[in-house]
Design an enzyme around this catalytic site. Structure first.
Site, PDB file in Angstrom:
ATOM      1  N   SER A 253      13.349   0.916 -13.228  1.00 27.90           N
ATOM      2  CA  SER A 253      14.154   0.946 -12.003  1.00 27.90           C
ATOM      3  C   SER A 253      13.345   0.522 -10.791  1.00 27.90           C
ATOM      4  O   SER A 253      12.110   0.545 -10.792  1.00 27.90           O
ATOM      5  CB  SER A 253      14.695   2.353 -11.768  1.00 27.90           C
ATOM      6  N   GLN A 254      14.092   0.202  -9.748  1.00 27.20           N
ATOM      7  CA  GLN A 254      13.489  -0.131  -8.457  1.00 27.20           C
ATOM      8  C   GLN A 254      12.796   1.127  -7.901  1.00 27.20           C
ATOM      9  O   GLN A 254      13.399   2.200  -7.888  1.00 27.20           O
ATOM     10  CB  GLN A 254      14.643  -0.554  -7.543  1.00 27.20           C
TER      11      GLN A 254
END
Ligand code: SAH
Length: 215
Positions: free
Chosen positions: A62-63
């Protein structure tokens, strides 16, 4: 550490703050756990960018700002037992290991679980364990949990996960269809039921039932 990496790490922390990750404990954990350990191969040099990146098995890490915001929303305390669904690279679980007493993380891909567990061991993160399992059913053997975080999107909060959340517990998860924008929601369990709160739009890979076929 070369100046270049030091510089990139500073920018990494700056980006987190500017996107709303303000909790001091979360920022300290994200400063300590180097995302560079969790991104291998071609994309390794982009580990400090605030962007999701490909990992094996067609999944994504994920970011970082989304990891920070979800962790912050989970409001973990040092005595908590936490369950994560969607181990992926292991990055989110490693951040949680800094904040909680005990972390269990599950993924449907055996290969991702093995890779993440290797990094946990190398970094001496002794309070986090990864399992291969269909996380839609939670982890009944270790239930109930103070906190649950799901890092893959389901249409709704899975019933078994709601059942494995302690009264007073918090669950943070993305909900919605996988090909559209989803919402990150927070579920609070109280004596008589659940409260739902919508936090922000997000985009995650889908929660898929069953173990992966490539296991
Ligand atoms: N938290 C991860 C990113 C997760 S990507 C990180 O920090 O890197 C989402 C992950 O959810 C993928 O690895 C995918 O295999 C896993 N997943 C999807 N459906 C699942 C299910 N039913 N049970 C367990 N894991 C699942």
């Amino acid at each position: 550490m070369t100046d270049d990496i030091a510089q990139r790490k500073m920018q990494f922390l700056f980006a987190l703050r500017s996107k709303g990750v303000t909790d001091a404990r979360v920022l300290t954990a994200m400063e300590k756990i180097d995302r560079g350990h969790f991104v291998k191969g071609l994309f390794a040099e982009r580990a400090y960018e605030d962007t999701p990146l490909p990992i094996p098995c067609g999944q994504t890490i994920s970011q970082p700002s989304v990891v920070g915001l979800m962790t912050q929303a989970l409001n973990v305390s040092p005595r908590d037992k936490v369950l994560e669904i969607g181990t992926g690279s292991g990055y989110q679980a490693a951040i949680l290991s800094q904040l909680a007493r005990r972390v269990y993380t599950v993924d449907r891909h055996r290969r991702l679980v093995a890779g993440a567990q290797e990094v946990f061991t190398a970094l001496d993160l002794a309070n986090v364990t990864a399992f291969t399992a269909d996380g839609s059913f939670g982890l009944p053997d270790q239930a109930p949990f103070d906190r649950i975080i799901v890092t893959a999107a389901a249409e709704d909060a899975p019933g078994p996960l709601l059942a494995q959340l302690k009264v007073g517990g918090i669950m943070v998860l993305p909900v919605g269809q996988s090909d559209t924008v989803q919402s990150m929601i927070r579920v609070l369990r109280h004596e008589n039921g659940f409260d739902y709160e919508e936090l922000r739009p997000v985009r995650f890979v889908p929660l898929i039932e069953g173990l992966a076929r490539d296991n």
